[in-house]
Scaffold this motif. Structure first.
Motif, mmCIF file in Angstrom:
data_model
loop_
_atom_site.group_PDB
_atom_site.id
_atom_site.type_symbol
_atom_site.label_atom_id
_atom_site.label_comp_id
_atom_site.label_asym_id
_atom_site.label_seq_id
_atom_site.Cartn_x
_atom_site.Cartn_y
_atom_site.Cartn_z
ATOM 1 N N VAL A 195 -19.838 -10.180 -58.846
ATOM 2 C CA VAL A 195 -18.708 -11.178 -58.224
ATOM 3 C C VAL A 195 -17.544 -10.534 -58.751
ATOM 4 C CG1 VAL A 195 -17.630 -13.368 -58.036
ATOM 5 C CG2 VAL A 195 -19.818 -13.584 -56.942
ATOM 6 N N SER A 196 -16.424 -10.028 -57.520
ATOM 7 C CA SER A 196 -14.667 -10.043 -58.345
ATOM 8 C C SER A 196 -14.519 -11.268 -58.215
ATOM 9 C CB SER A 196 -14.854 -9.324 -58.015
ATOM 10 O OG SER A 196 -13.126 -8.608 -58.198
ATOM 11 N N ILE A 197 -14.024 -11.518 -59.557
ATOM 12 C CA ILE A 197 -12.584 -12.503 -59.641
ATOM 13 C C ILE A 197 -10.771 -11.834 -59.143
ATOM 14 C CG2 ILE A 197 -12.037 -13.872 -60.367
ATOM 15 C CD1 ILE A 197 -14.321 -14.901 -59.721
ATOM 16 N N VAL A 198 -10.981 -11.953 -58.416
ATOM 17 C CA VAL A 198 -9.473 -11.818 -57.461
ATOM 18 C C VAL A 198 -8.195 -12.371 -57.597
ATOM 19 C CG1 VAL A 198 -7.814 -10.082 -56.314
ATOM 20 C CG2 VAL A 198 -10.358 -9.678 -55.979
ATOM 21 N N GLY A 199 -7.177 -12.264 -58.175
ATOM 22 C CA GLY A 199 -5.956 -13.111 -59.211
ATOM 23 C C GLY A 199 -5.174 -12.079 -57.936
ATOM 24 N N HIS A 200 -4.140 -13.410 -57.434
ATOM 25 C CA HIS A 200 -2.975 -13.022 -56.516
ATOM 26 C C HIS A 200 -1.669 -14.254 -56.530
ATOM 27 C CE1 HIS A 200 -5.835 -11.489 -53.018
ATOM 28 N NE2 HIS A 200 -6.608 -12.850 -53.695
ATOM 29 N N THR A 201 -0.398 -13.619 -56.943
ATOM 30 C CA THR A 201 0.705 -14.186 -57.073
ATOM 31 C C THR A 201 1.328 -14.490 -55.966
ATOM 32 O OG1 THR A 201 2.138 -12.480 -57.456
ATOM 33 C CG2 THR A 201 0.539 -13.184 -59.074
ATOM 34 N N ASP A 202 2.455 -15.469 -55.815
ATOM 35 C CA ASP A 202 3.926 -15.018 -55.127
ATOM 36 C C ASP A 202 4.929 -13.879 -55.286
ATOM 37 O OD1 ASP A 202 5.300 -16.141 -57.513
ATOM 38 O OD2 ASP A 202 5.346 -17.820 -57.160
ATOM 39 N N SER A 203 5.946 -14.055 -54.498
ATOM 40 C CA SER A 203 6.581 -12.803 -54.600
ATOM 41 C C SER A 203 7.635 -12.708 -56.004
ATOM 42 C CB SER A 203 7.091 -12.052 -53.418
ATOM 43 O OG SER A 203 8.001 -13.633 -52.588
ATOM 44 N N SER B 121 -1.321 -11.363 -61.912
ATOM 45 C CA SER B 121 -2.452 -11.932 -61.441
ATOM 46 C C SER B 121 -4.275 -11.303 -62.104
ATOM 47 C CB SER B 121 -2.765 -11.352 -59.856
ATOM 48 O OG SER B 121 -2.916 -9.633 -59.640
ATOM 49 N N ARG B 122 -4.049 -10.684 -62.499
ATOM 50 C CA ARG B 122 -5.557 -9.920 -63.895
ATOM 51 C C ARG B 122 -5.393 -11.016 -64.645
ATOM 52 N NH1 ARG B 122 -3.598 -5.177 -64.419
ATOM 53 N NH2 ARG B 122 -4.712 -4.060 -62.397
ATOM 54 N N ARG B 123 -4.641 -11.395 -65.111
ATOM 55 C CA ARG B 123 -4.941 -12.165 -66.629
ATOM 56 C C ARG B 123 -5.402 -13.240 -65.756
ATOM 57 N NH1 ARG B 123 0.713 -12.295 -70.033
ATOM 58 N NH2 ARG B 123 -0.712 -13.554 -71.433
ATOM 59 N N ARG B 124 -5.200 -13.653 -64.235
ATOM 60 C CA ARG B 124 -4.898 -15.244 -63.812
ATOM 61 C C ARG B 124 -6.678 -15.283 -64.062
ATOM 62 N NH1 ARG B 124 -0.668 -16.613 -60.130
ATOM 63 N NH2 ARG B 124 1.098 -18.018 -61.722
ATOM 64 N N ALA B 125 -7.057 -13.461 -63.251
ATOM 65 C CA ALA B 125 -8.422 -13.370 -62.891
ATOM 66 C C ALA B 125 -9.065 -13.837 -64.169
ATOM 67 C CB ALA B 125 -8.517 -12.662 -62.339
ATOM 68 N N ALA B 126 -8.941 -13.055 -65.586
ATOM 69 C CA ALA B 126 -9.794 -13.023 -66.330
ATOM 70 C C ALA B 126 -9.542 -14.253 -67.252
ATOM 71 C CB ALA B 126 -8.653 -12.292 -67.476
ATOM 72 N N ALA B 127 -8.716 -15.540 -67.331
ATOM 73 C CA ALA B 127 -9.087 -16.915 -67.560
ATOM 74 C C ALA B 127 -9.825 -17.778 -66.650
ATOM 75 C CB ALA B 127 -7.272 -17.010 -67.179
ATOM 76 N N VAL B 128 -10.121 -16.980 -65.180
ATOM 77 C CA VAL B 128 -11.021 -17.692 -64.823
ATOM 78 C C VAL B 128 -12.583 -17.547 -64.719
ATOM 79 C CG1 VAL B 128 -12.437 -18.271 -62.552
ATOM 80 C CG2 VAL B 128 -10.427 -17.912 -62.642
ATOM 81 N N ILE B 129 -12.702 -16.359 -65.075
ATOM 82 C CA ILE B 129 -13.988 -15.774 -66.106
ATOM 83 C C ILE B 129 -14.643 -15.879 -67.049
ATOM 84 C CG2 ILE B 129 -14.580 -13.967 -66.783
ATOM 85 C CD1 ILE B 129 -13.577 -12.370 -64.805
ATOM 86 N N ASP B 130 -12.659 -16.583 -68.031
ATOM 87 C CA ASP B 130 -13.463 -16.947 -69.318
ATOM 88 C C ASP B 130 -14.130 -18.683 -69.357
ATOM 89 O OD1 ASP B 130 -12.625 -14.676 -70.913
ATOM 90 O OD2 ASP B 130 -10.819 -15.806 -71.110
ATOM 91 N N ARG B 131 -13.275 -18.835 -68.563
ATOM 92 C CA ARG B 131 -13.737 -20.574 -68.370
ATOM 93 C C ARG B 131 -15.589 -20.243 -67.511
ATOM 94 N NH1 ARG B 131 -11.665 -24.942 -67.000
ATOM 95 N NH2 ARG B 131 -9.690 -24.343 -68.393
ATOM 96 N N LEU B 132 -16.013 -19.404 -66.443
ATOM 97 C CA LEU B 132 -16.887 -19.755 -65.496
ATOM 98 C C LEU B 132 -18.131 -19.418 -67.361
ATOM 99 C CD1 LEU B 132 -15.921 -17.595 -62.956
ATOM 100 C CD2 LEU B 132 -17.152 -19.903 -62.820
ATOM 101 N N VAL B 133 -17.559 -18.162 -68.048
ATOM 102 C CA VAL B 133 -18.853 -18.279 -68.674
ATOM 103 C C VAL B 133 -18.394 -19.284 -69.816
ATOM 104 C CG1 VAL B 133 -18.756 -15.927 -70.972
ATOM 105 C CG2 VAL B 133 -18.260 -15.359 -69.048
ATOM 106 N N THR B 134 -17.712 -19.458 -70.261
ATOM 107 C CA THR B 134 -18.038 -20.112 -71.924
ATOM 108 C C THR B 134 -18.741 -21.603 -71.268
ATOM 109 O OG1 THR B 134 -15.575 -21.384 -71.436
ATOM 110 C CG2 THR B 134 -16.147 -19.254 -72.676
ATOM 111 N N LYS B 135 -17.880 -22.191 -70.279
ATOM 112 C CA LYS B 135 -18.191 -23.428 -70.013
ATOM 113 C C LYS B 135 -19.559 -23.885 -68.633
ATOM 114 C CE LYS B 135 -16.165 -27.585 -68.650
ATOM 115 N NZ LYS B 135 -14.678 -28.567 -68.233
ATOM 116 N N HIS B 136 -19.606 -23.005 -68.068
ATOM 117 C CA HIS B 136 -20.763 -22.760 -66.595
ATOM 118 C C HIS B 136 -21.888 -21.937 -66.928
ATOM 119 C CE1 HIS B 136 -17.776 -25.789 -64.688
ATOM 120 N NE2 HIS B 136 -17.124 -24.932 -64.858
ATOM 121 N N GLY B 137 -21.728 -20.738 -68.208
ATOM 122 C CA GLY B 137 -23.040 -20.489 -68.735
ATOM 123 C C GLY B 137 -23.330 -19.450 -67.294
ATOM 124 N N VAL B 138 -22.135 -18.849 -66.942
ATOM 125 C CA VAL B 138 -22.581 -17.461 -65.755
ATOM 126 C C VAL B 138 -22.393 -16.022 -66.827
ATOM 127 C CG1 VAL B 138 -21.492 -16.506 -63.945
ATOM 128 C CG2 VAL B 138 -21.192 -18.528 -63.889
#
Length: 312
Positions: free
Chosen positions: A236-244, A255-272
């Motif tokens: 799965v790719s986690i894709v971040g988006h921003t406003d203009s 947007s890439r840092r937002r995606a990375a933050a979500v991945i960190d949460r999925l790994v550290t808290k949800h065990g992915v």
């Protein structure tokens, strides 16, 4: 009474007239007809700098429908229309979904009614070409379907021979309204990922310029983790988006840092397993709503999960 509209597909003289009906909560936002025009009907995806197409000529009608329901899937809008075309004797000659079409290049390489009448999510649109008959008697229809979080959009282009019998006027019809969806539940997320291949992670939101996830519970991340556990070969790719707001390069980085933050949460808290996740950032290049108001900008500041394939 909210109308669904019907587009005649089989003209007088046929044994049974068929109609292409839209949901009861669809409204016709644009309807342009010309007695003689040509249309390059796409027959394949963007390739080598162009879209392969066959030119059809005749009386051309271009319509845009807006379906008032939140979080509609593009396939949800396309599938019943495709079935009706087949029932009317049309042959589907080309169908594609987003990146299979050619993404950004396809959307800007074919005839599209400009926004705000037609709004296209560059990460979720579908296209279909269909024909009936042959030679000078060919009739052609194309469908371009997309959505924003607030509504679905359908562009219909129809070309019939210029010397065909008089085409009936558009006729009102009532199909069941397309249903609005609530927050993504576990079953809905799995269905979206299996069917459309991507889903907006509802409840994962950011303020303009912010890249930090709050500490609040985000059930959608647990649903995504459960989906990945049930499908152990999926990446799965986690894709971040921003406003203009701000420049493109800065927004892509955010947007890439937002995606990375979500991945960190999925790994550290949800065990992915981190090896099954990749981060990507689109900046403001794939809006799902207008950036001219705060509600639209808030909708554009989103994170999506995209199934990229099996583990190789």
């Amino acid at each position: 009474m909210i109308r669904g509209l019907a587009l005649w597909l089989v003209w007088p003289g046929a044994l049974a007239a068929q109609v292409l009906t839209l949901p009861g909560n669809a409204t016709l936002d644009s309807d342009v007809s010309v007695p003689l025009d040509s249309y390059d009907l796409p027959t394949g995806p963007w390739s080598d700098g162009a879209i392969p197409a066959t030119r059809v000529e005749g009386a051309m009608t271009t319509q845009v429908w807006r379906v008032a329901a939140t979080d509609l899937a593009s396939l949800q809008l396309l599938r019943p229309l495709r079935d009706q075309l087949r029932q009317a004797g049309y042959e589907i000659i080309f169908e594609c979904d987003t990146q299979d079409c050619g993404g950004f290049d396809f959307r800007f390489g074919t005839k599209v009614v400009p926004p705000p009448t037609l709004q296209i999510d560059l990460s979720d649109f579908r296209f279909l070409s269909a024909t009936r008959g042959s030679g000078a008697g060919t009739r052609a229809v194309s469908l371009l379907v997309s959505r924003t979080p607030q509504a679905g959009f359908v562009q219909i282009i129809r070309v019939v021979p210029a010397d065909a019998p008089s085409v009936p006027a558009l006729t009102a019809a009532d199909d069941p309204p397309a249903r609005a969806r609530g927050p993504v539940a576990a079953g809905d997320l799995a269905q979206a990922l299996d069917g459309a291949g991507h889903v907006v992670l509802d409840g994962v939101t950011f303020q303009t310029g912010d890249v930090t996830l709050g500490e609040d519970e985000m059930p959608v991340l647990q649903h995504l983790a459960d989906y990945m556990a049930a499908n152990p070969v999926v990446q799965v790719s986690i894709v971040g988006h921003t406003d203009s707001q701000g420049g493109l390069e800065g927004n892509i980085a955010i947007s890439r840092r937002r995606a990375a933050a979500v991945i960190d949460r999925l790994v550290t808290k949800h065990g992915v397993d981190r090896r099954r996740l990749t981060a990507a950032g689109m900046g403001y290049l794939a809006p799902v709503a207008s950036n001219l108001n705060e509600d639209g900008r808030a909708a554009n500041r989103r994170v999506e999960a995209v199934v990229t394939g099996p583990i190789e």
